[in-house]
Design a protein around this motif. Structure first.
Motif, PDB file in Angstrom:
ATOM      1  N   GLY A 161      -9.647   8.400  -0.714  1.00 23.79           N
ATOM      2  CA  GLY A 161      -8.415   8.390  -1.494  1.00 23.79           C
ATOM      3  C   GLY A 161      -7.288   7.695  -0.743  1.00 23.79           C
ATOM      4  O   GLY A 161      -6.504   6.931  -1.319  1.00 23.79           O
ATOM      5  N   ALA A 162      -7.210   7.944   0.586  1.00 27.66           N
ATOM      6  CA  ALA A 162      -6.205   7.282   1.417  1.00 27.66           C
ATOM      7  C   ALA A 162      -6.411   5.773   1.418  1.00 27.66           C
ATOM      8  O   ALA A 162      -5.453   4.997   1.344  1.00 27.66           O
ATOM      9  N   ALA A 163      -7.668   5.348   1.497  1.00 24.59           N
ATOM     10  CA  ALA A 163      -7.979   3.919   1.490  1.00 24.59           C
ATOM     11  C   ALA A 163      -7.555   3.271   0.176  1.00 24.59           C
ATOM     12  O   ALA A 163      -7.004   2.168   0.158  1.00 24.59           O
ATOM     13  N   LEU A 164      -7.788   3.974  -0.935  1.00 23.93           N
ATOM     14  CA  LEU A 164      -7.396   3.446  -2.246  1.00 23.93           C
ATOM     15  C   LEU A 164      -5.879   3.293  -2.340  1.00 23.93           C
ATOM     16  O   LEU A 164      -5.372   2.270  -2.820  1.00 23.93           O
ATOM     17  N   LEU A 165      -5.141   4.291  -1.867  1.00 28.27           N
ATOM     18  CA  LEU A 165      -3.677   4.224  -1.912  1.00 28.27           C
ATOM     19  C   LEU A 165      -3.152   3.097  -1.015  1.00 28.27           C
ATOM     20  O   LEU A 165      -2.178   2.420  -1.368  1.00 28.27           O
ATOM     21  N   TYR A 166      -3.803   2.893   0.128  1.00 27.05           N
ATOM     22  CA  TYR A 166      -3.382   1.793   1.003  1.00 27.05           C
ATOM     23  C   TYR A 166      -3.625   0.450   0.311  1.00 27.05           C
ATOM     24  O   TYR A 166      -2.797  -0.465   0.404  1.00 27.05           O
ATOM     25  N   ALA A 167      -4.765   0.331  -0.364  1.00 20.83           N
ATOM     26  CA  ALA A 167      -5.068  -0.917  -1.078  1.00 20.83           C
ATOM     27  C   ALA A 167      -4.040  -1.176  -2.173  1.00 20.83           C
ATOM     28  O   ALA A 167      -3.621  -2.322  -2.392  1.00 20.83           O
ATOM     29  N   ILE A 168      -3.624  -0.109  -2.873  1.00 23.91           N
ATOM     30  CA  ILE A 168      -2.591  -0.242  -3.907  1.00 23.91           C
ATOM     31  C   ILE A 168      -1.277  -0.706  -3.283  1.00 23.91           C
ATOM     32  O   ILE A 168      -0.603  -1.608  -3.794  1.00 23.91           O
ATOM     33  N   ALA A 169      -0.916  -0.094  -2.144  1.00 27.01           N
ATOM     34  CA  ALA A 169       0.315  -0.490  -1.450  1.00 27.01           C
ATOM     35  C   ALA A 169       0.244  -1.952  -1.015  1.00 27.01           C
ATOM     36  O   ALA A 169       1.218  -2.705  -1.159  1.00 27.01           O
ATOM     37  N   ALA A 170      -0.911  -2.358  -0.486  1.00 29.44           N
ATOM     38  CA  ALA A 170      -1.076  -3.744  -0.031  1.00 29.44           C
ATOM     39  C   ALA A 170      -0.956  -4.716  -1.198  1.00 29.44           C
ATOM     40  O   ALA A 170      -0.381  -5.811  -1.058  1.00 29.44           O
ATOM     41  N   LEU A 171      -1.469  -4.330  -2.365  1.00 29.95           N
ATOM     42  CA  LEU A 171      -1.392  -5.170  -3.560  1.00 29.95           C
ATOM     43  C   LEU A 171       0.065  -5.351  -3.981  1.00 29.95           C
ATOM     44  O   LEU A 171       0.482  -6.450  -4.366  1.00 29.95           O
ATOM     45  N   ILE A 172       0.845  -4.267  -3.885  1.00 27.97           N
ATOM     46  CA  ILE A 172       2.268  -4.344  -4.232  1.00 27.97           C
ATOM     47  C   ILE A 172       3.012  -5.210  -3.220  1.00 27.97           C
ATOM     48  O   ILE A 172       3.845  -6.055  -3.584  1.00 27.97           O
ATOM     49  N   ILE A 173       2.704  -5.015  -1.931  1.00 29.52           N
ATOM     50  CA  ILE A 173       3.410  -5.734  -0.866  1.00 29.52           C
ATOM     51  C   ILE A 173       3.137  -7.236  -0.943  1.00 29.52           C
ATOM     52  O   ILE A 173       3.952  -8.048  -0.498  1.00 29.52           O
ATOM     53  N   LYS A 174       1.997  -7.628  -1.539  1.00 28.04           N
ATOM     54  CA  LYS A 174       1.699  -9.045  -1.722  1.00 28.04           C
ATOM     55  C   LYS A 174       2.806  -9.745  -2.511  1.00 28.04           C
ATOM     56  O   LYS A 174       3.018 -10.944  -2.382  1.00 28.04           O
ATOM     57  N   ARG A 175       3.521  -8.982  -3.339  1.00 31.82           N
ATOM     58  CA  ARG A 175       4.581  -9.555  -4.172  1.00 31.82           C
ATOM     59  C   ARG A 175       5.940  -9.519  -3.470  1.00 31.82           C
ATOM     60  O   ARG A 175       6.953  -9.834  -4.070  1.00 31.82           O
ATOM     61  N   LEU A 176       5.954  -9.121  -2.194  1.00 28.97           N
ATOM     62  CA  LEU A 176       7.206  -9.016  -1.445  1.00 28.97           C
ATOM     63  C   LEU A 176       7.220  -9.981  -0.262  1.00 28.97           C
ATOM     64  O   LEU A 176       7.769  -9.676   0.790  1.00 28.97           O
ATOM     65  N   SER A 177       6.629 -11.148  -0.468  1.00 24.19           N
ATOM     66  CA  SER A 177       6.444 -12.086   0.644  1.00 24.19           C
ATOM     67  C   SER A 177       7.765 -12.557   1.249  1.00 24.19           C
ATOM     68  O   SER A 177       7.827 -12.885   2.427  1.00 24.19           O
ATOM     69  N   GLY A 178       8.843 -12.595   0.477  1.00 24.38           N
ATOM     70  CA  GLY A 178      10.109 -13.084   1.013  1.00 24.38           C
ATOM     71  C   GLY A 178      10.990 -12.010   1.630  1.00 24.38           C
ATOM     72  O   GLY A 178      12.085 -12.304   2.107  1.00 24.38           O
ATOM     73  N   THR A 179      10.513 -10.778   1.639  1.00 23.06           N
ATOM     74  CA  THR A 179      11.313  -9.655   2.140  1.00 23.06           C
ATOM     75  C   THR A 179      10.912  -9.328   3.573  1.00 23.06           C
ATOM     76  O   THR A 179       9.724  -9.253   3.869  1.00 23.06           O
ATOM     77  N   PRO A 180      11.893  -9.136   4.475  1.00 23.41           N
ATOM     78  CA  PRO A 180      11.545  -8.782   5.865  1.00 23.41           C
ATOM     79  C   PRO A 180      10.663  -7.534   5.916  1.00 23.41           C
ATOM     80  O   PRO A 180      11.009  -6.507   5.317  1.00 23.41           O
TER      81      PRO A 180
END
Length: 299
Positions: A161-180
């Motif tokens: 479950g932790a791995a799935l939540l991390y993958a979800i977070a990583a997917l969201i962070i992919k859209r924050l490429s210009g943010t420090p």
């Protein structure tokens, strides 16, 4: 090796070694997981606030409102990830919880295929099959080295479950490429403080010095310092080298579990751990069998 590459490698190694000791400090605190995560967020927020101020990331306009909302959403996933992963340590052990957690690259591939339309290649499917065999080996060994079988399986489920939540977070962070990234981390831990405050004991910090020291270390070292080292390394290193050095984390966690808690893996569990790490490494590094191309010499 040039100075930038050498420095990035040292920073990445240090970040992964720090990550490998997280489970030790979580269990050493002796506190409920929810409280551990809450205080990690509190101390992490203080450390990251100082870091972001030093880098000038707190100026107006550095992060847009849509980016802020995405960072908050990733924070919800990251905090849930910490809760589940830390809860897995006392049930399946730090070594097993960390090894199972390393299936998250495959979950990210699946989510990217579902929501971003990315193709799943034969190579990725093959490495996924290897990781699945590793999971079967670990699950089939329940009760051999740990306590109750049901508790052990629950620990594995929590790590998944932790791995799935991390993958979800990583997917969201992919859209924050210009943010420090340091600012993203600050938003994430701040989100954790707000989310967990209603359920955490707010009467004060634990009075016992070992528990307090563990919480301070998790917040300042494992969150503030580790993020600075990790993001600095990522900026300096090629992706392939970053992926290769990231496997210091599970290896360090397994060694810490053995040295600090005398948790010894059975041969079947070792096989499962090795298969999962091999599969994750193979996918991240792009290992695959490619037939040699035919070369036709001209006259």
């Amino acid at each position: 090796m040039d100075n930038s590459l050498r420095r990035g490698s040292l920073e990445m190694v240090a970040a992964m070694l720090i990550s490998g000791t997280i489970g030790w400090f979580v269990l050493a605190s002796g506190l409920p997981v929810l409280e551990v995560v809450f205080w990690r967020c509190v101390f992490g927020a203080v450390a990251l606030l100082a870091i972001c101020a030093a880098f000038g990331f707190l100026r107006p306009g550095v992060i847009s409102r849509p980016a802020l909302l995405l960072a908050i959403a990733s924070g919800v996933a990251i905090v849930g990830n910490w809760l589940l992963l830390f809860a897995s340590y006392s049930r399946a052990s730090i070594a097993i919880g960390t090894a199972v957690y390393n299936v998250q690259p495959f979950m990210l591939v699946g989510l990217a295929a579902l929501f971003l339309g990315e193709k799943i290649t034969l190579a990725k499917l093959s490495w996924l099959s290897v990781a699945f065999l590793g999971m079967l080996a670990i699950v089939s060994a329940h009760g051999a080295a740990q306590g109750g079988g049901e508790d052990y399986l629950l620990g594995i489920a929590l790590a998944l479950g932790a791995a799935l939540l991390y993958a979800i977070a990583a997917l969201i962070i992919k859209r924050l490429s210009g943010t420090p990234p340091h600012l993203i981390a600050l938003v994430q831990v701040s989100t954790g403080v707000v989310l967990l405050a209603p359920w955490a004991k707010l009467g004060g910090l634990p009075g016992e010095m070992p528990a307090l020291a563990s919480l301070l270390t998790l917040g300042v070292v494992h969150t503030g310092l580790m993020y600075v080292l990790l993001y600095s390394a990522i900026q300096r290193l090629p992706t392939a080298l970053t992926g290769a050095l990231s496997f210091i984390y599970p290896i360090a966690a397994i060694l810490v579990d053995w040295v600090a808690f005398d948790h010894r893996l059975t041969p079947l569990q070792w096989l499962g751990v090795a298969l999962i790490l091999l599969a994750a490494a193979g996918m991240q590094q792009g290992w695959w069998f490619r037939p040699k191309s035919l070369v036709i010499k001209g006259h």
